[in-house]
Design a protein around this motif. Structure first.
Motif, PDB file in Angstrom:
ATOM      1  N   GLY A   6       0.781  -1.225   0.000  1.00 18.86           N
ATOM      2  CA  GLY A   6       0.000   0.000   0.000  1.00 18.86           C
ATOM      3  C   GLY A   6       0.811   1.271   0.000  1.00 18.86           C
ATOM      4  O   GLY A   6       0.228   2.362   0.135  1.00 18.86           O
ATOM      5  N   ILE A   7       2.139   1.188  -0.161  1.00 20.56           N
ATOM      6  CA  ILE A   7       2.928   2.412  -0.048  1.00 20.56           C
ATOM      7  C   ILE A   7       3.698   2.781  -1.311  1.00 20.56           C
ATOM      8  O   ILE A   7       4.220   3.895  -1.407  1.00 20.56           O
ATOM      9  N   LEU A   8       3.791   1.869  -2.287  1.00 24.41           N
ATOM     10  CA  LEU A   8       4.419   2.237  -3.557  1.00 24.41           C
ATOM     11  C   LEU A   8       3.535   3.243  -4.289  1.00 24.41           C
ATOM     12  O   LEU A   8       2.338   3.373  -4.011  1.00 24.41           O
ATOM     13  N   VAL A   9       4.116   3.956  -5.236  1.00 19.63           N
ATOM     14  CA  VAL A   9       3.321   4.900  -6.018  1.00 19.63           C
ATOM     15  C   VAL A   9       2.192   4.163  -6.727  1.00 19.63           C
ATOM     16  O   VAL A   9       1.017   4.571  -6.666  1.00 19.63           O
ATOM     17  N   ASP A  10       2.534   3.068  -7.422  1.00 19.63           N
ATOM     18  CA  ASP A  10       1.510   2.187  -8.013  1.00 19.63           C
ATOM     19  C   ASP A  10       1.181   1.119  -6.979  1.00 19.63           C
ATOM     20  O   ASP A  10       1.904   0.120  -6.836  1.00 19.63           O
TER      21      ASP A  10
ATOM     22  N   LYS B 118      10.693   5.235   5.249  1.00 18.18           N
ATOM     23  CA  LYS B 118       9.330   5.045   4.739  1.00 18.18           C
ATOM     24  C   LYS B 118       9.037   6.044   3.620  1.00 18.18           C
ATOM     25  O   LYS B 118       8.368   5.716   2.634  1.00 18.18           O
ATOM     26  N   VAL B 119       9.542   7.259   3.763  1.00 14.99           N
ATOM     27  CA  VAL B 119       9.376   8.261   2.704  1.00 14.99           C
ATOM     28  C   VAL B 119      10.067   7.800   1.426  1.00 14.99           C
ATOM     29  O   VAL B 119       9.544   7.963   0.322  1.00 14.99           O
TER      30      VAL B 119
ATOM     31  N   ILE C 229       9.067   4.991  -4.463  1.00 15.49           N
ATOM     32  CA  ILE C 229       9.364   3.939  -5.449  1.00 15.49           C
ATOM     33  C   ILE C 229       8.164   3.794  -6.383  1.00 15.49           C
ATOM     34  O   ILE C 229       7.027   3.628  -5.922  1.00 15.49           O
ATOM     35  N   PRO C 230       8.373   3.843  -7.695  1.00 12.44           N
ATOM     36  CA  PRO C 230       7.237   3.851  -8.625  1.00 12.44           C
ATOM     37  C   PRO C 230       6.363   2.608  -8.550  1.00 12.44           C
ATOM     38  O   PRO C 230       5.141   2.702  -8.483  1.00 12.44           O
ATOM     39  N   ASN C 231       6.987   1.429  -8.599  1.00 12.66           N
ATOM     40  CA  ASN C 231       6.191   0.203  -8.696  1.00 12.66           C
ATOM     41  C   ASN C 231       7.018  -1.002  -8.246  1.00 12.66           C
ATOM     42  O   ASN C 231       8.199  -0.875  -7.919  1.00 12.66           O
ATOM     43  N   LEU C 232       6.368  -2.159  -8.259  1.00 11.46           N
ATOM     44  CA  LEU C 232       7.025  -3.374  -7.793  1.00 11.46           C
ATOM     45  C   LEU C 232       8.188  -3.759  -8.705  1.00 11.46           C
ATOM     46  O   LEU C 232       9.212  -4.255  -8.225  1.00 11.46           O
ATOM     47  N   GLU C 233       8.055  -3.523  -9.982  1.00  7.55           N
ATOM     48  CA  GLU C 233       9.135  -3.875 -10.911  1.00  7.55           C
ATOM     49  C   GLU C 233      10.406  -3.097 -10.593  1.00  7.55           C
ATOM     50  O   GLU C 233      11.518  -3.623 -10.740  1.00  7.55           O
ATOM     51  N   SER C 234      10.267  -1.866 -10.143  1.00 12.06           N
ATOM     52  CA  SER C 234      11.441  -1.083  -9.754  1.00 12.06           C
ATOM     53  C   SER C 234      12.160  -1.748  -8.583  1.00 12.06           C
ATOM     54  O   SER C 234      13.396  -1.766  -8.525  1.00 12.06           O
TER      55      SER C 234
ATOM     56  N   VAL D 256       2.129  -6.747  12.518  1.00 14.17           N
ATOM     57  CA  VAL D 256       0.992  -7.251  11.741  1.00 14.17           C
ATOM     58  C   VAL D 256      -0.297  -6.648  12.299  1.00 14.17           C
ATOM     59  O   VAL D 256      -1.382  -7.197  12.113  1.00 14.17           O
ATOM     60  N   CYS D 257      -0.162  -5.510  12.990  1.00  9.12           N
ATOM     61  CA  CYS D 257      -1.313  -4.888  13.652  1.00  9.12           C
ATOM     62  C   CYS D 257      -2.435  -4.526  12.676  1.00  9.12           C
ATOM     63  O   CYS D 257      -3.604  -4.531  13.044  1.00  9.12           O
ATOM     64  N   ARG D 258      -2.080  -4.203  11.443  1.00  8.95           N
ATOM     65  CA  ARG D 258      -3.089  -3.803  10.458  1.00  8.95           C
ATOM     66  C   ARG D 258      -3.565  -4.973   9.598  1.00  8.95           C
ATOM     67  O   ARG D 258      -4.376  -4.778   8.687  1.00  8.95           O
ATOM     68  N   PHE D 259      -3.056  -6.143   9.859  1.00  6.50           N
ATOM     69  CA  PHE D 259      -3.492  -7.317   9.105  1.00  6.50           C
ATOM     70  C   PHE D 259      -4.851  -7.789   9.635  1.00  6.50           C
ATOM     71  O   PHE D 259      -5.210  -7.513  10.786  1.00  6.50           O
TER      72      PHE D 259
END
Length: 441
Positions: free
Chosen positions: A297-301, A338-339, A344-349, A378-381
């Motif tokens: 939930g934190i990558l750009v894509d 975290k910033v 990071i644009p996407n998972l491929e990067s 895992v508090c948000r899982f």
């Protein structure tokens, strides 16, 4: 069907009564028979992730027991049609893909001769081990279910207690998925059993890319260690956050509104270091902190929360000197990284970065990480949403973790955070009597 008797502490008798292979209810289509592991999957540690959920007083009659078992088996078969790689086989020595051959997963039934309430009240964390199938717990060196280097990614076990309570456990091979994947699978299986709607699993199709790294086994173990649970209610966590804010303001580098996880991770590490220092007659030996971060939930894509695989990056905070344990340094570094992750644009990067890693670099990185303290949340899982139609679980937890590892989970009653902490026995004795830690429990 066969019977195997296992005894463990507090005179509990644990009996394995049956073992069966559950296959997907529908064959995997031919175009999905090969599931390529991503670069992040390939560099994941050879380990299994044990998760167990407890439910009270479900079975009133023998008929109920048989019916519920059949429901679990049928719903597991349906779930495996979606999580099709989990019913396949993966080679440990060449972990580039899963052969999705539908050979199925092990389903074990077991009984325990005490009530669930007594088990939860009396047992230490290590007593959970028999609830997991075939000793598939973290980095256990005596892993079963491994024939000629071929591993089934998933195994499950259902244990019934004398009162009618039930424990449903799964253990997932880390190379096919991370902690989020494990929780998603359990929620999916539960929803199918309860005939509820659920968001489908999202499998990303990775190109064939073998990075030719040697099999990576962690040097960590649980030998000489114990796992203990600490509960931090929200009221105390708010006090802790206020303390952290005040300390960072005094340092001239204020951390405004620290999260519960940030503040608690800092507190646990500072007290673990204090325990290790006390054991060493006052000699401080620095040890870095590692924070795995779910990147879905934190990558750009952004990726779907139900995306399957290893999708996390780790923040490393260097702690060489005692002064580096100050919260403005630790939490400040966490926020800075975290910033970076959010840019990071996407998972491929991410894949491209790790795809360039050499075997020497990978092994050196592992060696360094093995010496760190690990803190993961895992508090948000969807921990307490695992409802098989019997109501929400009264307890969800992980099998005893590994040396110097801490897992932060939602408290069973929703009030605060439960920390599962694994340390060497002598360190744990000191930590359990640490007034600076207990002030927030």
């Amino acid at each position: 069907m066969f019977s195997k008797l296992l005894t463990f502490s507090r005179r509990q008798l644990h009996t394995i009564v049956s073992r069966e292979i559950i296959k997907p209810s529908f064959p995997t289509p031919s175009h999905l028979k090969t599931y390529n592991l991503s670069v992040l999957d390939q560099i994941a540690i050879n380990s299994h992730q044990p998760l167990v959920a407890f439910y009270p007083n479900l079975d009133q009659t023998c008929h109920d027991k048989i019916t519920k078992t059949l429901e679990l088996k049928n719903s597991l078969a349906k779930t495996l049609t979606q999580y099709y790689p989990f019913a396949g086989r993966v080679k440990k020595t060449e972990p580039a893909y899963v052969d999705c051959n539908d050979e199925g997963v092990t389903f074990i039934e077991a009984t325990n001769d005490i009530s669930l309430s007594d088990f939860l009240q009396q047992s230490e964390h290590e007593d959970l081990d028999p609830l997991f199938p075939d000793d598939l717990i973290w980095f256990d060196p005596h892993i079963r279910g491994d024939t000629e280097g071929v591993t089934c990614p998933l195994a499950v076990q259902v244990t019934r207690f004398a009162c009618g309570g039930v424990a449903v456990a799964s253990t997932l091979f880390h190379k096919v998925g991370d902690g989020r994947t494990t929780f998603n699978f359990m929620n999916h299986w539960a929803a199918v059993t309860a005939k509820k709607d659920i968001n489908p699993a999202q499998f990303l199709h990775h190109p064939t890319r073998s990075i030719n790294l040697p099999s990576i086994f962690s040097a960590r173990s649980r030998m000489g260690c114990v796992t203990r649970s600490f509960l931090f209610p929200n009221r105390k966590l708010n006090d802790l956050k206020s303390k952290v804010t005040a300390m960072t303001m005094e340092s001239g580098q204020p951390i405004m509104d620290p999260t519960r996880v940030e503040a608690l991770s800092w507190l646990l590490h500072s007290r673990a270091m204090a325990a290790a220092t006390k054991k060493s007659s006052g000699t401080f030996k620095g040890s870095d902190m590692i924070f795995p971060v779910d990147i879905r939930g934190i990558l750009v894509d952004k990726l779907a929360p139900t995306s399957v695989g290893n999708m996390f990056l780790s923040i490393e905070c260097r702690v060489t000197y005692e002064r580096e344990l100050e919260p403005h340094i630790t939490i400040g570094e966490m926020r800075k990284m975290k910033v970076v992750f959010q840019s990071i644009p996407n998972l491929e990067s991410v894949m491209q970065i790790f795809g360039q890693m050499s075997p020497e670099t990978a092994l050196e990185t592992l060696k360094r990480i093995d010496e760190c303290y690990i803190y993961t949340s895992v508090c948000r899982f969807p921990t307490y949403d695992i409802d098989f139609g019997w109501g929400k679980p009264v307890k969800v937890t992980l099998g005893g973790t590994i040396k110097n590892a801490t897992v932060l989970m939602a408290a069973p009653d929703g009030d605060g955070i439960e920390a599962l902490v694994c340390l060497e026995k002598e360190d744990m004795k000191i930590l359990q009597n640490d007034p600076e830690l207990l002030a927030f429990c």
